[in-house]
Design a protein around this motif. Sequence first.
Motif, short mmCIF file in Angstrom:
data_model
loop_
_atom_site.label_atom_id
_atom_site.label_comp_id
_atom_site.label_asym_id
_atom_site.label_seq_id
_atom_site.Cartn_x
_atom_site.Cartn_y
_atom_site.Cartn_z
N ALA A 133 56.27 22.23 -5.81
CA ALA A 133 55.70 21.27 -4.85
C ALA A 133 55.53 21.91 -3.49
CB ALA A 133 56.62 20.04 -4.75
N CYS A 134 56.54 22.68 -3.08
CA CYS A 134 56.45 23.37 -1.79
C CYS A 134 55.32 24.40 -1.82
CB CYS A 134 57.79 24.06 -1.50
SG CYS A 134 57.89 24.75 0.16
N TRP A 156 38.23 27.53 -4.23
CA TRP A 156 38.26 28.99 -4.24
C TRP A 156 39.35 29.53 -3.31
CZ3 TRP A 156 36.39 31.61 -8.00
CH2 TRP A 156 35.29 31.13 -8.72
N GLY A 157 39.60 28.81 -2.24
CA GLY A 157 40.69 29.22 -1.34
C GLY A 157 42.03 29.19 -2.04
N CYS A 158 42.24 28.18 -2.90
CA CYS A 158 43.49 28.11 -3.69
C CYS A 158 43.63 29.32 -4.60
CB CYS A 158 43.51 26.83 -4.52
SG CYS A 158 43.72 25.31 -3.56
N VAL A 159 42.52 29.72 -5.22
CA VAL A 159 42.55 30.87 -6.12
C VAL A 159 42.82 32.16 -5.36
CG1 VAL A 159 41.19 32.25 -7.74
CG2 VAL A 159 41.01 29.74 -7.76
N ILE A 160 42.22 32.29 -4.18
CA ILE A 160 42.42 33.50 -3.37
C ILE A 160 43.88 33.70 -3.00
CG2 ILE A 160 41.92 34.51 -1.08
CD1 ILE A 160 39.09 33.33 -1.35
N PRO A 371 47.45 22.62 -10.67
CA PRO A 371 47.23 21.20 -10.32
C PRO A 371 46.35 21.02 -9.09
CG PRO A 371 49.51 21.85 -9.87
CD PRO A 371 48.88 22.95 -10.65
N ALA A 372 46.47 21.93 -8.11
CA ALA A 372 45.64 21.83 -6.91
C ALA A 372 44.16 21.98 -7.26
CB ALA A 372 46.05 22.89 -5.89
N VAL A 373 43.84 22.99 -8.06
CA VAL A 373 42.44 23.23 -8.44
C VAL A 373 41.90 22.08 -9.28
CG1 VAL A 373 40.96 24.72 -9.84
CG2 VAL A 373 42.61 25.75 -8.27
#
Length: 465
Positions: A133-134, A156-160, A371-373
């Motif tokens: 979660a953090c 894409w920012g999450c993946v980076i 989960p974010a993506v």
Amino acid sequence: MSQSPLPTEPSADTAWRKAAGDLSLPEVHRSIMVPGNGSFFRKLMAFSGPGFLVAVGYMDPGNWATDLAGGAKFGYTLLSVILISNLMAILLQHLCVKLGVVTGRDLAQACRDHYNKPTVWFLWVICELAIAACDLAEVVGSAIGLQLLFGIPIVWGCVITCLDVLAVLYLQNKGFRYVEAIVVTLILTIGGCFAAELFFAKPSLAGVMLGLVPSAEILKNQDMLLISIGILGATVMPHNLYLHSSIVQTRNFERTPAGKREAIKFATIDSSAALMFALFINAAILILAAASFHWSGNHEVAEIQDAYRLLSPTLGVGIASTLFAVALLASGQNSTLTGTLAGQIVMEGFLNFRIRPWLRRLITRAIAIVPAVVIIGLYGEGKTTELLVASQVVLSMQLGFAVWPLMRFTGEKAKMGEFVNPLWIKILGWTTATIIIVLNLKLLFDTFAPDPIREAFYSALGLPH
């Protein structure tokens, strides 16, 4: 890689079931020398660093939404909540230092030794959820920063953000001091950005001073109380308790009673100073929101993107929004560095299960990124703030399960010997633990209980709802 067991010290190990033989973060354990006869300043420099790794958890993107909402809605009033949360954090991190220095165990290892196997597995699972979660908050925060600065879509920012796993591995292989150096650099970047923001915002000094004084209105106003609980939940991070009790053991101090007392003293100075810097960052976010939004009538600013969009027009300074985004990106990246270390400590400590560090960190990051993506991909980028809030609720669920064992272990003379908590620390510590647990139970109750049940419960107690 096999490690030689450490010698057991009877004065501190008589209540432990096993000798402290498993090393915490074995690749960097006792890797930093402490001068035996050096000056006060040289010894302080030798111990400085772990506190700043811990401090980044107290200024991560999960804090930003609650601090922004508190400042925009209520001006400077909730500064006192940030101050009290920070004082609680200083006490808890001091106890982590004591546990790691005296027993040679981190908090996860201590739990594995003390509790039965089902309890250990339960504690491990909820701790992994809290770390995920953090990490989710940090991934989303970094992705928002990348979008605001460079226009990169949040997905894409999450993946980076996966790439920082490689950065952690590279830095740790070069030496733990390199990890500490990059963390301190990013903290100074965040601090510099907010110092400039406060210069542009010109907040009321009298208002800030009054805001640091606790107000009874916080308990009477339900909206104010909810944001206060959110600030507390976002400030005191459970994984930091595991992290600090481990990384304090990277220092090669003398394992004598005098050497341990000295290590506790200098490590506490280090963490307290670093957490005061975290206090400045969190307070600066709230003060900036109060000075920029509350007094201009923008009381509903709670999303990071809204704050970015409104800062420059409100303050009349073109660079204000850019500095805000740079600080957010630095905050997100900093927190991911320490979050991945905490993941390794927790898995190895609770389960005595070691996998390659790069694989462990990749798993931790994947649990947060997937989960974010998925959620952002399905429901759009408007859900990012809700993701941050949800991550803080999950964190609050685990906090009591980390604070309770910490207080119990450091309060037992059989486990700590002459370093057992004195009565005044026990009173302060258990009071802190009780406040944290009660307020977080309230947050969970308010989040999940149906409205009729919640209203009936508070009416029966005569409390606002």
